[in-house]
Each structure stands twice: as structure tokens, then as C-alpha cells.
Write an enzyme that holds these catalytic residues in place. Structure first.
Site, PDB file in Angstrom:
ATOM      1  N   GLU A 149      -1.070  46.242  59.127  1.00  0.00           N
ATOM      2  CA  GLU A 149      -2.210  46.970  58.632  1.00  0.00           C
ATOM      3  C   GLU A 149      -3.506  46.519  59.587  1.00  0.00           C
ATOM      4  O   GLU A 149      -4.668  46.897  59.404  1.00  0.00           O
ATOM      5  CB  GLU A 149      -2.643  46.395  57.291  1.00  0.00           C
ATOM      6  CG  GLU A 149      -1.483  46.881  56.134  1.00  0.00           C
ATOM      7  CD  GLU A 149      -1.178  48.573  56.511  1.00  0.00           C
ATOM      8  OE1 GLU A 149      -0.140  48.880  56.400  1.00  0.00           O
ATOM      9  OE2 GLU A 149      -2.228  49.083  56.623  1.00  0.00           O
TER      10      GLU A 149
ATOM     11  N   ASP B  11     -13.917  60.633  89.878  1.00  0.00           N
ATOM     12  CA  ASP B  11     -13.230  60.932  88.672  1.00  0.00           C
ATOM     13  C   ASP B  11     -14.016  61.511  87.719  1.00  0.00           C
ATOM     14  O   ASP B  11     -15.104  61.326  87.528  1.00  0.00           O
ATOM     15  CB  ASP B  11     -12.700  59.434  88.020  1.00  0.00           C
ATOM     16  CG  ASP B  11     -11.392  59.057  88.418  1.00  0.00           C
ATOM     17  OD1 ASP B  11     -11.184  57.858  88.124  1.00  0.00           O
ATOM     18  OD2 ASP B  11     -10.886  59.698  89.037  1.00  0.00           O
TER      19      ASP B  11
ATOM     20  N   PRO C 265      -9.024  51.076  65.439  1.00  0.00           N
ATOM     21  CA  PRO C 265      -9.699  52.114  65.025  1.00  0.00           C
ATOM     22  C   PRO C 265     -11.041  51.958  64.513  1.00  0.00           C
ATOM     23  O   PRO C 265     -11.846  52.736  64.430  1.00  0.00           O
ATOM     24  CB  PRO C 265      -8.660  52.868  63.951  1.00  0.00           C
ATOM     25  CG  PRO C 265      -7.581  52.097  64.187  1.00  0.00           C
ATOM     26  CD  PRO C 265      -7.698  50.622  64.308  1.00  0.00           C
TER      27      PRO C 265
ATOM     28  N   ARG D  87      -8.952  50.754  87.494  1.00  0.00           N
ATOM     29  CA  ARG D  87      -9.316  51.688  88.496  1.00  0.00           C
ATOM     30  C   ARG D  87     -10.510  51.281  89.222  1.00  0.00           C
ATOM     31  O   ARG D  87     -10.869  51.714  90.149  1.00  0.00           O
ATOM     32  CB  ARG D  87      -9.110  53.233  87.927  1.00  0.00           C
ATOM     33  CG  ARG D  87      -8.033  53.334  87.563  1.00  0.00           C
ATOM     34  CD  ARG D  87      -8.123  54.914  86.869  1.00  0.00           C
ATOM     35  NE  ARG D  87      -8.737  56.104  87.624  1.00  0.00           N
ATOM     36  CZ  ARG D  87      -7.731  56.566  88.483  1.00  0.00           C
ATOM     37  NH1 ARG D  87      -6.432  56.314  88.696  1.00  0.00           N
ATOM     38  NH2 ARG D  87      -8.378  57.528  89.557  1.00  0.00           N
TER      39      ARG D  87
HETATM   40  C1  4FV Z   1      -6.038  51.662  67.448  1.00  0.00           C
HETATM   41  C2  4FV Z   1      -6.847  53.005  67.839  1.00  0.00           C
HETATM   42  C3  4FV Z   1      -4.956  51.850  66.607  1.00  0.00           C
HETATM   43  C4  4FV Z   1      -4.216  50.223  63.596  1.00  0.00           C
HETATM   44  C5  4FV Z   1      -3.248  49.606  62.775  1.00  0.00           C
HETATM   45  C6  4FV Z   1      -2.833  49.121  65.188  1.00  0.00           C
HETATM   46  C7  4FV Z   1      -3.479  50.554  65.039  1.00  0.00           C
HETATM   47  C8  4FV Z   1      -2.491  48.746  63.701  1.00  0.00           C
HETATM   48  N1  4FV Z   1      -6.348  50.734  68.188  1.00  0.00           N
HETATM   49  N2  4FV Z   1      -7.641  52.459  68.960  1.00  0.00           N
HETATM   50  N3  4FV Z   1      -6.898  54.199  67.440  1.00  0.00           N
HETATM   51  N4  4FV Z   1      -4.461  50.568  65.908  1.00  0.00           N
HETATM   52  O1  4FV Z   1      -4.672  52.720  65.832  1.00  0.00           O
HETATM   53  O2  4FV Z   1      -6.958  51.156  69.134  1.00  0.00           O
HETATM   54  O3  4FV Z   1      -2.448  47.349  63.750  1.00  0.00           O
END
Ligand code: 4FV
Length: 253
Positions: A116, A168, A89, A153
Site C-alpha cells: 500500500e 529531445d 502517486p 541522459r
Molecule cells: C507510483 C506512481 C506508483 C503505489 C503503491 C507502488 C505504487 C505501491 N510511483 N509514480 N504512479 N507507486 O504507482 O510513482 O507501493
């Protein structure tokens, strides 16, 4: 093009890759996808991939060494520069433009976090940190599959008709126009007459109008970077000068 996916849930990833366009592309060897079980790169008898966070706090953190060993093995196996993506994230938001850019790389490695997240030192081996959206998932596997599907794609031959990739949504920065198929009438829901007219000039114009109208209505932010041709620029001006209300009214009829 090759993809290497590093995960503690290889079966989950395998299952998702067995279907559809991507599954067929793998069968046709247009793509090579290798799934690596992170536990195979552990050294302790519990095959530990996570540990408690330094400084305390809830949850567990993914250990750096198994990930480093996995990346070493992949880089050795691929024997060429690989592009290492960490799904998290905290990454930059993934877009169609990224998918197209990554589609020209020979080797992409997708590191899937769990718990985490990964030990911060893992980022020393990461080329790009990628987020699929501002929400927290339980793992990086689904984001990795999203990225793989979008990038695949752009590999020639993966999507039957390359034209459809070019058309697309987002390829030109606009939302897609509405799609209809048989039957022409379902209850009181009719297919727009223009699509039944056979007048391809009119159909082309209608589809442009619909793309622009939807984009202006739902994602005006996209218009800033959209690559519009002259005809679309004129249509957009008309829509912005109030014809959008009329266009929207046309929807409700
Ligand atoms: C995530 C997202 C995501 C966070 C902690 C996996 C999680 C756990 N990855 N975009 N949104 N990852 O939420 O790519 O490790």
C-alpha cells in the site's frame, strides 16, 4: 553521478539496467548505480519489510526502520549530501525539467515502495516525492527506472550526441517532429519530399512547423511554458490563425 536504488526486488532492477544507453554508461563508468536489497536492512529472522496498517484496512505497509537503516548506510557510504527521492502517486509529477535539474546532483537515492506504500514517517528522510503519472502501479521500481533513465541522459557522455539531448522533446517544451529513415517509399507511404530535398534551411523550417503543429494539436498546454524563438512564435501565430487546418490537411495527403 551515482544512483542508489532501495528495493525488495533487486533482480528486477538489475535486469532493466543491463541494456541500452544506461547499461553502456554504467559499463563506461559514466554512471554508478548501486542496488540495495531492503531485506538486508531487516533484523528479524523473517527479514520482514512490511506489516499490518495501524487503524486497520486492506493490504500491508512498508516498515520505516529497514528504510531508515538503508538510507543511513547509503549516506555513510556516499559521505556527501544525497538527494532522496520517494516514488509514489502522491508525489509531484516528474517532468523533463526535473530530469535536467536532478542531472546535476552528485548522488540520487531512489526509494521504491511496494504494498500500500511506505510508513508516513519515511517522508521525514525524503527530499522529493515523485510521481510518474496518475495511475497505481504494484511497485516503485518501474518509476525509479523511468526517473533514472531520464536523468542519466543529462550526464555528459551518456547519450552519444549531447546535441540530441538538447533537441529531445520537452527540452524546449515542444513535442518532437516526425522522424523518417530509409526506404523513401513503403507501399503508398512516402517520406515527405522536403526531407529528401537536401535543402537544410527548408528541412529546419519543416521540423519546427511539425513540432509546433503537433504540440498545438496534441498538447496545447505545453505551449504556455515553451521557450519559442521569433521564427517559431510567428509560425505558431499562423497555425493558430487557422493554418492548423491546412497543416492537418497536409498530413492526410
Ligand atoms: C507510483 C506512481 C506508483 C503505489 C503503491 C507502488 C505504487 C505501491 N510511483 N509514480 N504512479 N507507486 O504507482 O510513482 O507501493
Amino acid at each position: 553521478m551515482t544512483f542508489d536504488i532501495v528495493t525488495i526486488f533487486p533482480a528486477m532492477v538489475e535486469a532493466a539496467l543491463a541494456a541500452g544507453v544506461v547499461g553502456r554508461a554504467i559499463e563506461k563508468r559514466l554512471l554508478e548505480v548501486a542496488i540495495h536489497d531492503l531485506r538486508d536492512f531487516t533484523t528479524d529472522r523473517h527479514r520482514s519489510v512490511d506489516d499490518m496498517p495501524y487503524g486497520g484496512g486492506p493490504g500491508m505497509v512498508m516498515k520505516p526502520e529497514p528504510i531508515f537503516k538503508a538510507l543511513d548506510a547509503i549516506e555513510t557510504q556516499r559521505g556527501a549530501p544525497v538527494t532522496v527521492l520517494l516514488m509514489s502517486p502522491q508525489g509531484t509529477r516528474f517532468t523533463q525539467r526535473d530530469a535536467e535539474r536532478l542531472g546535476s546532483r552528485p548522488h540520487v537515492v531512489l526509494v521504491c515502495g511496494r504494498y500500500e506504500g511506505v510508513d508516513e514517517r519515511v517522508r521525514s528522510r525524503v527530499d522529493e516525492e515523485v510521481s510518474i503519472g496518475d495511475y497505481v502501479l504494484s511497485g516503485g521500481e518501474l518509476p525509479a527506472l523511468v526517473v533514472l533513465d531520464a536523468v542519466a541522459r543529462f550526464v555528459p557522455g551518456v547519450v552519444g550526441d549531447d546535441q540530441s539531448v538538447a533537441e529531445d522533446s520537452f527540452s524546449r517544451g515542444l513535442l518532437d517532429f516526425p522522424h523518417y529513415t530509409r526506404p523513401a517509399v513503403v507501399g503508398d507511404l512516402r517520406v515527405p519530399d522536403v526531407l529528401l530535398s537536401g535543402n537544410h534551411q527548408e528541412i529546419r523550417r519543416w521540423r519546427k512547423q511539425e513540432s509546433l503543429g503537433r504540440t498545438l494539436e496534441r498538447r496545447p498546454d505545453l505551449l504556455e511554458h515553451a521557450a519559442l524563438d521569433d521564427e517559431e512564435r510567428m509560425m505558431l501565430e499562423e497555425l493558430q490563425n487557422g493554418r492548423i487546418a491546412e497543416w492537418q490537411r497536409g498530413k492526410t495527403k
